[in-house]
Write a protein that holds these residues in place. Sequence first.
Motif, PDB file in Angstrom:
ATOM      1  N   PHE A 293       5.298  25.951   9.344  1.00 23.67           N
ATOM      2  CA  PHE A 293       3.945  25.399   9.356  1.00 23.67           C
ATOM      3  C   PHE A 293       3.646  24.798  10.721  1.00 23.67           C
ATOM      4  O   PHE A 293       4.539  24.545  11.517  1.00 23.67           O
ATOM      5  CB  PHE A 293       3.729  24.367   8.249  1.00 23.67           C
ATOM      6  CG  PHE A 293       4.858  23.412   8.046  1.00 23.67           C
ATOM      7  CD1 PHE A 293       5.746  23.591   6.999  1.00 23.67           C
ATOM      8  CD2 PHE A 293       5.055  22.342   8.900  1.00 23.67           C
ATOM      9  CE1 PHE A 293       6.802  22.722   6.813  1.00 23.67           C
ATOM     10  CE2 PHE A 293       6.097  21.459   8.715  1.00 23.67           C
ATOM     11  CZ  PHE A 293       6.975  21.656   7.656  1.00 23.67           C
ATOM     12  N   ILE A 294       2.363  24.606  10.966  1.00 27.02           N
ATOM     13  CA  ILE A 294       1.897  24.068  12.247  1.00 27.02           C
ATOM     14  C   ILE A 294       1.672  22.574  12.094  1.00 27.02           C
ATOM     15  O   ILE A 294       1.029  22.122  11.139  1.00 27.02           O
ATOM     16  CB  ILE A 294       0.591  24.765  12.674  1.00 27.02           C
ATOM     17  CG1 ILE A 294       0.838  26.264  12.871  1.00 27.02           C
ATOM     18  CG2 ILE A 294       0.033  24.128  13.945  1.00 27.02           C
ATOM     19  CD1 ILE A 294      -0.426  27.071  13.031  1.00 27.02           C
ATOM     20  N   VAL A 295       2.193  21.806  13.070  1.00 21.51           N
ATOM     21  CA  VAL A 295       2.034  20.350  13.070  1.00 21.51           C
ATOM     22  C   VAL A 295       1.271  19.947  14.330  1.00 21.51           C
ATOM     23  O   VAL A 295       1.687  20.285  15.434  1.00 21.51           O
ATOM     24  CB  VAL A 295       3.404  19.638  13.037  1.00 21.51           C
ATOM     25  CG1 VAL A 295       3.214  18.127  13.070  1.00 21.51           C
ATOM     26  CG2 VAL A 295       4.209  20.059  11.819  1.00 21.51           C
ATOM     27  N   GLY A 296       0.177  19.253  14.161  1.00 20.31           N
ATOM     28  CA  GLY A 296      -0.583  18.721  15.297  1.00 20.31           C
ATOM     29  C   GLY A 296       0.069  17.427  15.761  1.00 20.31           C
ATOM     30  O   GLY A 296      -0.105  16.381  15.140  1.00 20.31           O
ATOM     31  N   HIS A 297       0.841  17.509  16.850  1.00 17.70           N
ATOM     32  CA  HIS A 297       1.600  16.367  17.366  1.00 17.70           C
ATOM     33  C   HIS A 297       0.653  15.324  17.946  1.00 17.70           C
ATOM     34  O   HIS A 297      -0.088  15.599  18.885  1.00 17.70           O
ATOM     35  CB  HIS A 297       2.581  16.864  18.427  1.00 17.70           C
ATOM     36  CG  HIS A 297       3.529  15.839  18.916  1.00 17.70           C
ATOM     37  ND1 HIS A 297       3.587  15.460  20.233  1.00 17.70           N
ATOM     38  CD2 HIS A 297       4.463  15.105  18.273  1.00 17.70           C
ATOM     39  CE1 HIS A 297       4.524  14.541  20.388  1.00 17.70           C
ATOM     40  NE2 HIS A 297       5.070  14.308  19.211  1.00 17.70           N
ATOM     41  N   ARG A 298       0.664  14.130  17.367  1.00 18.45           N
ATOM     42  CA  ARG A 298      -0.259  13.045  17.728  1.00 18.45           C
ATOM     43  C   ARG A 298      -1.712  13.479  17.548  1.00 18.45           C
ATOM     44  O   ARG A 298      -2.597  13.099  18.318  1.00 18.45           O
ATOM     45  CB  ARG A 298       0.012  12.543  19.141  1.00 18.45           C
ATOM     46  CG  ARG A 298       1.419  12.008  19.325  1.00 18.45           C
ATOM     47  CD  ARG A 298       1.681  11.506  20.723  1.00 18.45           C
ATOM     48  NE  ARG A 298       3.119  11.478  20.960  1.00 18.45           N
ATOM     49  CZ  ARG A 298       3.680  11.501  22.153  1.00 18.45           C
ATOM     50  NH1 ARG A 298       2.948  11.519  23.236  1.00 18.45           N
ATOM     51  NH2 ARG A 298       4.978  11.487  22.271  1.00 18.45           N
ATOM     52  N   GLY A 299      -1.934  14.317  16.551  1.00 15.48           N
ATOM     53  CA  GLY A 299      -3.255  14.888  16.305  1.00 15.48           C
ATOM     54  C   GLY A 299      -3.424  16.116  17.171  1.00 15.48           C
ATOM     55  O   GLY A 299      -2.548  16.962  17.232  1.00 15.48           O
TER      56      GLY A 299
ATOM     57  N   CYS B 286      -6.925  22.652  12.687  1.00 16.92           N
ATOM     58  CA  CYS B 286      -6.120  23.783  13.160  1.00 16.92           C
ATOM     59  C   CYS B 286      -4.630  23.668  12.838  1.00 16.92           C
ATOM     60  O   CYS B 286      -3.838  24.455  13.319  1.00 16.92           O
ATOM     61  CB  CYS B 286      -6.320  23.978  14.660  1.00 16.92           C
ATOM     62  SG  CYS B 286      -5.911  22.537  15.659  1.00 16.92           S
ATOM     63  N   ALA B 287      -4.245  22.704  12.008  1.00 18.98           N
ATOM     64  CA  ALA B 287      -2.831  22.520  11.689  1.00 18.98           C
ATOM     65  C   ALA B 287      -2.652  22.263  10.198  1.00 18.98           C
ATOM     66  O   ALA B 287      -3.578  21.829   9.515  1.00 18.98           O
ATOM     67  CB  ALA B 287      -2.263  21.347  12.496  1.00 18.98           C
ATOM     68  N   ASP B 288      -1.442  22.528   9.718  1.00 16.88           N
ATOM     69  CA  ASP B 288      -1.108  22.257   8.325  1.00 16.88           C
ATOM     70  C   ASP B 288      -0.797  20.781   8.104  1.00 16.88           C
ATOM     71  O   ASP B 288      -1.009  20.244   7.019  1.00 16.88           O
ATOM     72  CB  ASP B 288       0.123  23.076   7.916  1.00 16.88           C
ATOM     73  CG  ASP B 288      -0.078  24.559   8.152  1.00 16.88           C
ATOM     74  OD1 ASP B 288      -1.070  25.111   7.634  1.00 16.88           O
ATOM     75  OD2 ASP B 288       0.745  25.168   8.862  1.00 16.88           O
ATOM     76  N   TYR B 289      -0.256  20.161   9.142  1.00 18.95           N
ATOM     77  CA  TYR B 289       0.111  18.738   9.141  1.00 18.95           C
ATOM     78  C   TYR B 289      -0.346  18.136  10.454  1.00 18.95           C
ATOM     79  O   TYR B 289      -0.417  18.836  11.467  1.00 18.95           O
ATOM     80  CB  TYR B 289       1.637  18.550   9.069  1.00 18.95           C
ATOM     81  CG  TYR B 289       2.272  18.903   7.754  1.00 18.95           C
ATOM     82  CD1 TYR B 289       2.638  17.912   6.848  1.00 18.95           C
ATOM     83  CD2 TYR B 289       2.533  20.225   7.414  1.00 18.95           C
ATOM     84  CE1 TYR B 289       3.247  18.222   5.643  1.00 18.95           C
ATOM     85  CE2 TYR B 289       3.135  20.552   6.201  1.00 18.95           C
ATOM     86  CZ  TYR B 289       3.486  19.545   5.327  1.00 18.95           C
ATOM     87  OH  TYR B 289       4.086  19.852   4.141  1.00 18.95           O
ATOM     88  N   VAL B 290      -0.601  16.835  10.448  1.00 21.23           N
ATOM     89  CA  VAL B 290      -0.768  16.086  11.690  1.00 21.23           C
ATOM     90  C   VAL B 290       0.332  15.035  11.734  1.00 21.23           C
ATOM     91  O   VAL B 290       0.814  14.570  10.693  1.00 21.23           O
ATOM     92  CB  VAL B 290      -2.170  15.437  11.819  1.00 21.23           C
ATOM     93  CG1 VAL B 290      -3.226  16.502  12.088  1.00 21.23           C
ATOM     94  CG2 VAL B 290      -2.523  14.602  10.603  1.00 21.23           C
ATOM     95  N   GLU B 291       0.740  14.669  12.936  1.00 16.47           N
ATOM     96  CA  GLU B 291       1.842  13.735  13.129  1.00 16.47           C
ATOM     97  C   GLU B 291       1.351  12.502  13.853  1.00 16.47           C
ATOM     98  O   GLU B 291       0.531  12.608  14.775  1.00 16.47           O
ATOM     99  CB  GLU B 291       2.949  14.406  13.950  1.00 16.47           C
ATOM    100  CG  GLU B 291       4.168  13.560  14.209  1.00 16.47           C
ATOM    101  CD  GLU B 291       4.138  12.772  15.522  1.00 16.47           C
ATOM    102  OE1 GLU B 291       5.022  11.923  15.718  1.00 16.47           O
ATOM    103  OE2 GLU B 291       3.223  13.011  16.343  1.00 16.47           O
ATOM    104  N   VAL B 292       1.813  11.338  13.402  1.00 10.72           N
ATOM    105  CA  VAL B 292       1.491  10.077  14.059  1.00 10.72           C
ATOM    106  C   VAL B 292       2.764   9.255  14.227  1.00 10.72           C
ATOM    107  O   VAL B 292       3.739   9.437  13.502  1.00 10.72           O
ATOM    108  CB  VAL B 292       0.439   9.252  13.270  1.00 10.72           C
ATOM    109  CG1 VAL B 292      -0.911   9.952  13.271  1.00 10.72           C
ATOM    110  CG2 VAL B 292       0.903   8.947  11.855  1.00 10.72           C
TER     111      VAL B 292
END
Length: 182
Positions: free
Chosen positions: A2-8, A27-33
Amino acid sequence: MFIVGHRGARASAPENTLRALEIGMACADYVEVDIRLSRDGVPVVMDDATLDRTTDGSGAVCTYLLSELKMLDAGDGEKIPTLQEIVSLVTGRCGLFVEIKEKGSEETVCRVLSGYDPEKLFVVSFHEESIRKVKDLLPGVRTGFIFSRCGGDPLSFAVSVRADAILPRKDLLTSSLVDPAH
Protein backbone atom coordinates in the motif's frame (compact mmCIF):
# COMPACT_ATOMS: atom_id res chain seq x y z
CA MET A 1 1.44 -3.46 -0.62
CA PHE A 2 0.00 0.00 0.00
CA ILE A 3 0.96 3.63 -0.45
CA VAL A 4 1.74 5.75 2.62
CA GLY A 5 1.82 9.55 2.43
CA HIS A 6 4.84 10.31 4.64
CA ARG A 7 4.00 13.35 6.80
CA GLY A 8 0.97 13.75 4.54
CA ALA A 9 1.91 15.03 1.11
CA ARG A 10 4.89 17.03 2.27
CA ALA A 11 6.02 17.85 -1.27
CA SER A 12 2.73 19.67 -1.85
CA ALA A 13 2.04 21.31 1.53
CA PRO A 14 3.90 21.92 4.80
CA GLU A 15 4.67 18.53 6.35
CA ASN A 16 2.54 17.12 9.15
CA THR A 17 -0.20 19.74 8.66
CA LEU A 18 -3.89 19.22 8.03
CA ARG A 19 -3.50 20.49 4.47
CA ALA A 20 -0.66 18.03 3.77
CA LEU A 21 -2.82 15.21 5.09
CA GLU A 22 -5.83 16.27 3.02
CA ILE A 23 -3.68 16.13 -0.12
CA GLY A 24 -2.03 12.87 0.99
CA MET A 25 -5.38 11.17 1.57
CA ALA A 26 -6.32 11.85 -2.04
CA CYS A 27 -3.41 9.77 -3.34
CA ALA A 28 -2.45 7.30 -0.60
CA ASP A 29 -3.95 4.38 1.29
CA TYR A 30 -2.50 5.66 4.57
CA VAL A 31 -1.04 8.92 5.80
CA GLU A 32 1.76 9.04 8.36
CA VAL A 33 2.31 11.52 11.17
CA ASP A 34 4.97 11.94 13.85
CA ILE A 35 3.89 12.52 17.45
CA ARG A 36 5.51 14.42 20.30
CA LEU A 37 4.01 15.77 23.51
CA SER A 38 3.54 19.44 24.33
CA ARG A 39 4.56 20.70 27.78
CA ASP A 40 1.01 20.14 28.98
CA GLY A 41 1.01 16.54 27.69
CA VAL A 42 -1.03 16.91 24.49
CA PRO A 43 0.06 14.74 21.54
CA VAL A 44 0.98 17.11 18.69
CA VAL A 45 2.15 16.36 15.18
CA MET A 46 5.83 17.25 14.74
CA ASP A 47 8.74 15.25 13.32
CA ASP A 48 11.64 17.15 14.86
CA ALA A 49 12.27 17.55 18.59
CA THR A 50 12.60 21.29 17.93
CA LEU A 51 10.38 23.75 16.12
CA ASP A 52 13.12 25.50 14.16
CA ARG A 53 13.02 23.63 10.81
CA THR A 54 9.26 23.53 10.21
CA THR A 55 7.76 26.50 12.06
CA ASP A 56 8.42 30.14 12.82
CA GLY A 57 9.17 29.12 16.42
CA SER A 58 12.36 27.87 18.00
CA GLY A 59 13.33 25.51 20.76
CA ALA A 60 12.05 22.16 21.94
CA VAL A 61 8.44 21.19 21.27
CA CYS A 62 8.15 19.82 24.82
CA THR A 63 8.82 23.26 26.33
CA TYR A 64 5.69 24.81 24.79
CA LEU A 65 2.09 24.58 25.97
CA LEU A 66 -0.42 23.52 23.32
CA SER A 67 -1.87 27.05 23.30
CA GLU A 68 1.59 28.43 22.48
CA LEU A 69 2.23 25.83 19.77
CA LYS A 70 -1.11 26.71 18.16
CA MET A 71 0.05 30.32 17.67
CA LEU A 72 3.02 29.26 15.51
CA ASP A 73 3.04 29.11 11.71
CA ALA A 74 3.92 25.63 10.47
CA GLY A 75 4.28 26.96 6.91
CA ASP A 76 1.93 28.80 4.54
CA GLY A 77 -0.30 29.79 7.46
CA GLU A 78 -0.84 26.19 8.60
CA LYS A 79 -0.94 25.39 12.32
CA ILE A 80 0.55 22.47 14.23
CA PRO A 81 -2.24 19.91 14.57
CA THR A 82 -2.96 17.69 17.54
CA LEU A 83 -3.23 13.94 17.15
CA GLN A 84 -6.93 14.26 17.97
CA GLU A 85 -7.40 16.65 15.03
CA ILE A 86 -5.64 14.17 12.75
CA VAL A 87 -7.80 11.27 13.93
CA SER A 88 -10.93 13.37 13.34
CA LEU A 89 -9.72 14.29 9.85
CA VAL A 90 -8.81 10.80 8.62
CA THR A 91 -11.46 8.64 10.32
CA GLY A 92 -13.50 6.82 7.70
CA ARG A 93 -11.45 8.31 4.89
CA CYS A 94 -7.95 6.87 5.07
CA GLY A 95 -5.65 4.65 7.08
CA LEU A 96 -3.22 6.16 9.57
CA PHE A 97 0.40 5.49 10.55
CA VAL A 98 1.35 7.12 13.85
CA GLU A 99 5.04 7.30 14.69
CA ILE A 100 5.79 7.63 18.38
CA LYS A 101 8.89 9.80 18.55
CA GLU A 102 9.30 9.95 22.34
CA LYS A 103 9.44 7.20 24.91
CA GLY A 104 6.91 7.75 27.67
CA SER A 105 4.18 9.17 25.43
CA GLU A 106 2.55 5.81 24.66
CA GLU A 107 -0.34 5.96 27.15
CA THR A 108 -1.37 9.44 26.05
CA VAL A 109 -1.12 8.53 22.36
CA CYS A 110 -3.04 5.27 22.84
CA ARG A 111 -5.79 7.09 24.73
CA VAL A 112 -6.38 9.27 21.65
CA LEU A 113 -6.17 6.28 19.28
CA SER A 114 -8.36 3.94 21.32
CA GLY A 115 -11.49 4.56 19.23
CA TYR A 116 -9.78 4.43 15.85
CA ASP A 117 -10.44 1.40 13.61
CA PRO A 118 -7.53 -0.96 14.33
CA GLU A 119 -7.75 -2.32 10.78
CA LYS A 120 -6.80 1.12 9.46
CA LEU A 121 -4.09 1.90 12.01
CA PHE A 122 -0.38 1.21 12.45
CA VAL A 123 1.58 2.57 15.41
CA VAL A 124 5.30 2.55 14.65
CA SER A 125 8.49 3.56 16.41
CA PHE A 126 12.26 3.26 16.58
CA HIS A 127 11.82 2.55 20.30
CA GLU A 128 11.32 -1.07 21.33
CA GLU A 129 9.64 -0.15 24.61
CA SER A 130 7.12 2.00 22.72
CA ILE A 131 6.12 -0.92 20.51
CA ARG A 132 5.75 -3.25 23.51
CA LYS A 133 3.71 -0.70 25.45
CA VAL A 134 1.35 -0.04 22.52
CA LYS A 135 0.77 -3.79 22.14
CA ASP A 136 -0.14 -3.96 25.82
CA LEU A 137 -2.43 -0.92 25.70
CA LEU A 138 -4.09 -1.56 22.31
CA PRO A 139 -3.67 -5.30 21.61
CA GLY A 140 -5.60 -5.21 18.32
CA VAL A 141 -3.52 -2.45 16.77
CA ARG A 142 -0.77 -3.31 14.31
CA THR A 143 2.69 -2.07 15.20
CA GLY A 144 5.89 -1.60 13.26
CA PHE A 145 9.57 -1.44 14.12
CA ILE A 146 11.46 1.31 12.26
CA PHE A 147 15.20 0.89 11.81
CA SER A 148 17.84 2.81 9.93
CA ARG A 149 21.07 1.00 10.78
CA CYS A 150 22.68 -2.21 9.65
CA GLY A 151 23.55 -4.80 12.21
CA GLY A 152 21.81 -7.31 14.35
CA ASP A 153 18.81 -9.29 13.26
CA PRO A 154 15.89 -6.87 12.75
CA LEU A 155 13.42 -9.69 12.11
CA SER A 156 14.15 -11.47 15.38
CA PHE A 157 14.06 -8.15 17.17
CA ALA A 158 10.69 -7.26 15.60
CA VAL A 159 9.28 -10.63 16.70
CA SER A 160 10.64 -10.14 20.23
CA VAL A 161 8.79 -6.81 20.61
CA ARG A 162 5.62 -8.22 18.97
CA ALA A 163 5.84 -5.88 15.96
CA ASP A 164 3.60 -6.75 13.02
CA ALA A 165 5.82 -5.07 10.45
CA ILE A 166 9.34 -3.86 9.88
CA LEU A 167 10.05 -0.47 8.34
CA PRO A 168 13.67 -0.36 7.20
CA ARG A 169 15.43 2.65 5.75
CA LYS A 170 15.18 2.39 1.95
CA ASP A 171 18.80 1.36 1.38
CA LEU A 172 18.40 -1.52 3.88
CA LEU A 173 15.45 -3.00 1.99
CA THR A 174 16.83 -6.10 0.27
CA SER A 175 15.38 -9.43 -0.80
CA SER A 176 17.47 -11.08 1.94
CA LEU A 177 15.43 -9.05 4.45
CA VAL A 178 12.03 -9.15 2.71
CA ASP A 179 11.88 -12.87 1.89
CA PRO A 180 12.30 -14.12 5.48
CA ALA A 181 10.00 -11.35 6.74
CA HIS A 182 7.15 -12.77 4.68
